[in-house]
Every structure is written in structure tokens, then in C-alpha cells.
Design a protein around this motif. Structure first.
Motif, PDB file in Angstrom:
ATOM      1  N   HIS A 142     -13.096  -6.903  49.548  1.00 58.61           N
ATOM      2  CA  HIS A 142     -14.409  -6.318  49.842  1.00 58.61           C
ATOM      3  C   HIS A 142     -14.695  -6.363  51.339  1.00 58.61           C
ATOM      4  O   HIS A 142     -15.230  -5.410  51.913  1.00 58.61           O
ATOM      5  CB  HIS A 142     -15.497  -7.069  49.081  1.00 58.61           C
ATOM      6  CG  HIS A 142     -16.892  -6.582  49.400  1.00 58.61           C
ATOM      7  ND1 HIS A 142     -17.349  -5.346  49.001  1.00 58.61           N
ATOM      8  CD2 HIS A 142     -17.915  -7.167  50.094  1.00 58.61           C
ATOM      9  CE1 HIS A 142     -18.595  -5.185  49.425  1.00 58.61           C
ATOM     10  NE2 HIS A 142     -18.963  -6.275  50.095  1.00 58.61           N
ATOM     11  N   CYS A 143     -14.315  -7.461  51.980  1.00 57.89           N
ATOM     12  CA  CYS A 143     -14.536  -7.599  53.429  1.00 57.89           C
ATOM     13  C   CYS A 143     -13.258  -7.454  54.248  1.00 57.89           C
ATOM     14  O   CYS A 143     -13.301  -7.030  55.403  1.00 57.89           O
ATOM     15  CB  CYS A 143     -15.153  -8.965  53.748  1.00 57.89           C
ATOM     16  SG  CYS A 143     -16.870  -9.138  53.245  1.00 57.89           S
ATOM     17  N   LEU A 146     -19.227 -11.400  44.952  1.00 61.18           N
ATOM     18  CA  LEU A 146     -19.632 -11.792  46.298  1.00 61.18           C
ATOM     19  C   LEU A 146     -20.232 -13.196  46.390  1.00 61.18           C
ATOM     20  O   LEU A 146     -20.610 -13.795  45.389  1.00 61.18           O
ATOM     21  CB  LEU A 146     -20.647 -10.773  46.831  1.00 61.18           C
ATOM     22  CG  LEU A 146     -20.141  -9.323  46.895  1.00 61.18           C
ATOM     23  CD1 LEU A 146     -21.255  -8.386  47.335  1.00 61.18           C
ATOM     24  CD2 LEU A 146     -18.941  -9.210  47.815  1.00 61.18           C
ATOM     25  N   SER A 183     -22.850  -6.561  52.505  1.00 62.82           N
ATOM     26  CA  SER A 183     -21.592  -7.248  52.789  1.00 62.82           C
ATOM     27  C   SER A 183     -21.454  -8.481  51.906  1.00 62.82           C
ATOM     28  O   SER A 183     -20.344  -8.879  51.551  1.00 62.82           O
ATOM     29  CB  SER A 183     -21.530  -7.676  54.263  1.00 62.82           C
ATOM     30  OG  SER A 183     -21.544  -6.561  55.121  1.00 62.82           O
ATOM     31  N   CYS A 184     -22.591  -9.093  51.555  1.00 65.92           N
ATOM     32  CA  CYS A 184     -22.568 -10.333  50.767  1.00 65.92           C
ATOM     33  C   CYS A 184     -23.378 -10.265  49.481  1.00 65.92           C
ATOM     34  O   CYS A 184     -23.310 -11.201  48.675  1.00 65.92           O
ATOM     35  CB  CYS A 184     -23.098 -11.497  51.606  1.00 65.92           C
ATOM     36  SG  CYS A 184     -22.054 -11.953  53.005  1.00 65.92           S
ATOM     37  N   SER A 243     -13.199  -9.511  45.517  1.00 63.64           N
ATOM     38  CA  SER A 243     -13.825 -10.438  46.461  1.00 63.64           C
ATOM     39  C   SER A 243     -13.177 -10.336  47.836  1.00 63.64           C
ATOM     40  O   SER A 243     -13.787  -9.866  48.794  1.00 63.64           O
ATOM     41  CB  SER A 243     -13.731 -11.873  45.926  1.00 63.64           C
ATOM     42  OG  SER A 243     -14.352 -12.767  46.818  1.00 63.64           O
TER      43      SER A 243
END
Length: 337
Positions: free
Chosen positions: A259-260, A115, A84-85, A256
Motif C-alpha cells: 500500500h505504501c 492499515l 495513507s494510513c 499492507s
């Protein structure tokens, strides 16, 4: 697919074992070259173990694995996986520098995200973790344990960063075993035939080994720097003296933010390429709210009782002030359409 992954891990371990001794070639791991030049193995060194590395890869990518009895473990975190990061691929064109301006086009070309956390590629080649301003976030006690100990850094990431459970010792060693399959090789450092010849000649001259180790380290950074910055004095005006580029901002938004925050992502605040998303983001820019890009990028959010998921912020080495302005320019442009 799992058989292919196991075969690749076995191949990686075989290459590592074959490169420990003998002439230094492009595929030789950097850590092996340093040991041949008289460097003691680091405290986090583990002998290659394909099965342990396979389980570590599952933890990193999927959040869980199987124990010695074949039972599925609990997820390390209910909210995040490691990726996730963090990327698992190289993300800097020049391994000596953590430069977000150079990183953005590089990761775009590779098709990987941009990230907050540094990549796991080459993490075992570093000599410290959670560097610089991270002590402000996690405190001297936690950082004191994690700064010089990769196992403690993995545990800190599990408990604090991912808001998960403490990992068992064997799980940490599995992740570490996987990380060793991601170590740098001499090819990664860009060494050419003349450089390799220099290293191999130095193996036979003990008096040269110390200087050769220092020379070899000059090709890559031994830590990932992390310096925090504040939001601008006026969110309406933005960072003084900087003008945004919406083209670069588009890349930041897609590599960026989404992505989440895309549908199905780990964030509870979904975003997309729709007008509603851009208009809301644009409206919140000048406000004192974590929905303001100036606020959320510089400070993130913190886990609180009843809502443990949070957004990590970006150190300057992971997203620059210029890039924040680029992102703003893209949001403003899209909000007008």
C-alpha cells in the motif's frame, strides 16, 4: 466525477436530516437514534452541510481543498494523505471488536488495504480517540487534548502523524463534516425488524430510554483500542509458539506492505513482487535494523530533522504477532524461488 461526488454528499446529508426525527428505521444514523432516546449531542456534532463535507472529503483524500475565496489551500502534509494510513470504509465484520485476524479476509474481499490506523467509517460514533498506548508515543499533554476531543484528534493527526501543518479551524470543521457522512446507521449494526420495533416502542417510554441507549451501544465499540508490543526476544526464532501461514502472509504483503511501498507509493523504500525485494527482506529479518519486519512493525520509525517522513507502527489490534509470522513465512517462501 466531482458532480457525482457532490450529488452523493447532498443525498447523504438529506438522508441524515430526514432521519433525525420520526420512527427509527435501518437508515437512521446511530447518533440520531441515541439523541431521540435522550442522549445529548456530542461536542463534535455538526449539522449536516454538504459543501463543507465536500471540502472535508477533498482534504481527506487529496490533502487539500479550496478556501472561501476559491483559492487552493496548501497541502496539509507534503508527505501523506489521510488515506495513507486510514480507510474510509468499514473494515471490521463485527463492529464490537477490533480483531486483525477477522479484518484481513474482510478487507481483502472488499478490495481495500490493511492499515495501521483505524477506519474513518464510524469515527464520529466513538467516544475517545488515540487510546491506550498512544500516550507512550505522543505524551500525556498531546494525548490529553486529543483523547476526548475529535477536533483535537484531527489536529494531532495533521501535525504529528502526517508531519504536516496545523489545520485552520474551518478545515477541521470541514473534515468533521465529512466524517459525519461516514457515521454508522442502524443497518450497519445489523439490527433486524424486531430490534427496530424494540427501539421504536421504547421511544414512547422515557423510563426505558437509558437502558435502550446502553443496549444500542452494545452493538459497536465506542473506541478503537491500541496496545503496543515488542519484537521477539530472538528475531531469528520469531515469536515463541507461533508458526506462519504464507497464504495469509501474501495477503498482508499485498494489502499492507505494498500500500505504501509499491512503486509510486508514499514510502522512499520501494518494494515489489520481484526476487530482489523478497531476498532483501528475508536477509534483514534477524537483524537489529528497521529493515527487519519484526522491528519496523512493532516500533515503526520516527520523524527526524532532515527526514520527516516515517513509518507508523502497528498496534496489536491492527496487526497481530501471528500475522507478523504469517508475513515472515511468505517472505521466506518467495525468497527461495
Amino acid at each position: 466525477m466531482k458532480k457525482l461526488i457532490i450529488m452523493l454528499l447532498v443525498l447523504a446529508v438529506t438522508l441524515l436530516l430526514s432521519a433525525v426525527e420520526g420512527s427509527l428505521v435501518g437508515s437512521t444514523p446511530v447518533a440520531s437514534a441515541l439523541r431521540q432516546l435522550g442522549e445529548p449531542a456530542p461536542a463534535h456534532y455538526l449539522p449536516p452541510n454538504a459543501e463543507s463535507a465536500r471540502k472535508g472529503r477533498e482534504i481527506v483524500l487529496e490533502g487539500r481543498t479550496t478556501d472561501a475565496k476559491g483559492r487552493r489551500t496548501d497541502f496539509v502534509s507534503k508527505y501523506y494523505s489521510c488515506t495513507s494510513c486510514h480507510n474510509i470504509e468499514r473494515e471490521d465484520p463485527d463492529l464490537r471488536f477490533s480483531d486483525p485476524e477477522a479484518r484481513l479476509p474482510y478487507v481483502k474481499a472488499k478490495g481495500i488495504p490493511f492499515l495501521q490506523g483505524s477506519t474513518f467509517r464510524g469515527i464520529v460514533n466513538r467516544e475517545s480517540w488515540y487510546n491506550d498506548d498512544y500516550v507512550r508515543k505522543y505524551g500525556a499533554d498531546k494525548i490529553g487534548r486529543a483523547h476526548g476531543d475529535l477536533r483535537e484528534a484531527i489536529q494531532l493527526c495533521a501535525v504529528e502523524c502526517s508531519q504536516g501543518r496545523p489545520m485552520e479551524a474551518w478545515e477541521i470543521d470541514a473534515v468533521l463534516a465529512y466524517f459525519w457522512t461516514l457515521q454508522f446507521t442502524l443497518d450497519d449494526l445489523g439490527l433486524g425488524p424486531t430490534d427496530l420495533e424494540k427501539l421504536n416502542q421504547g421511544l414512547a417510554v422515557p423510563e426505558q430510554r437509558d437502558s435502550l441507549r446502553q443496549w444500542l451501544r452494545s452493538f459497536y465499540a465506542q473506541q478503537s483500542p491500541a496496545h503496543f508490543y515488542d519484537s521477539p526476544p530472538s528475531k531469528q526464532d520469531g515469536y515463541p509458539g507461533l508458526s506462519g501461514n504464507p497464504s495469509r502472509g501474501k495477503d498482508l504483503y499485498e494489502l499492507s506492505c505494498l500500500h505504501c511501498h509499491q512503486a509510486g507509493g508514499v514510502s522512499h523504500y520501494p518494494l515489489g513482487n520481484d526476487q530482489l525485494s523478497f531476498r532483501h527482506l528475508n536477509k534483514m529479518i534477524p537483524k537489529d535494523s528497521h529493515f527487519s519486519l519484526y522491528q519496523i512493525i512493532a516500533y515503526g520509525t520516527y520523524a527526524i530533522p532532515g527526514h520527516r517522513p516515517y513509518m507508523p507502527h502497528y498496534p496489536a489490534e491492527r496487526m497481530s504477532k501471528q500475522q507478523v509470522e504469517d508475513l515472515r513465512a511468505y517472505i521466506e517462501l518467495r525468497a527461495k524461488k
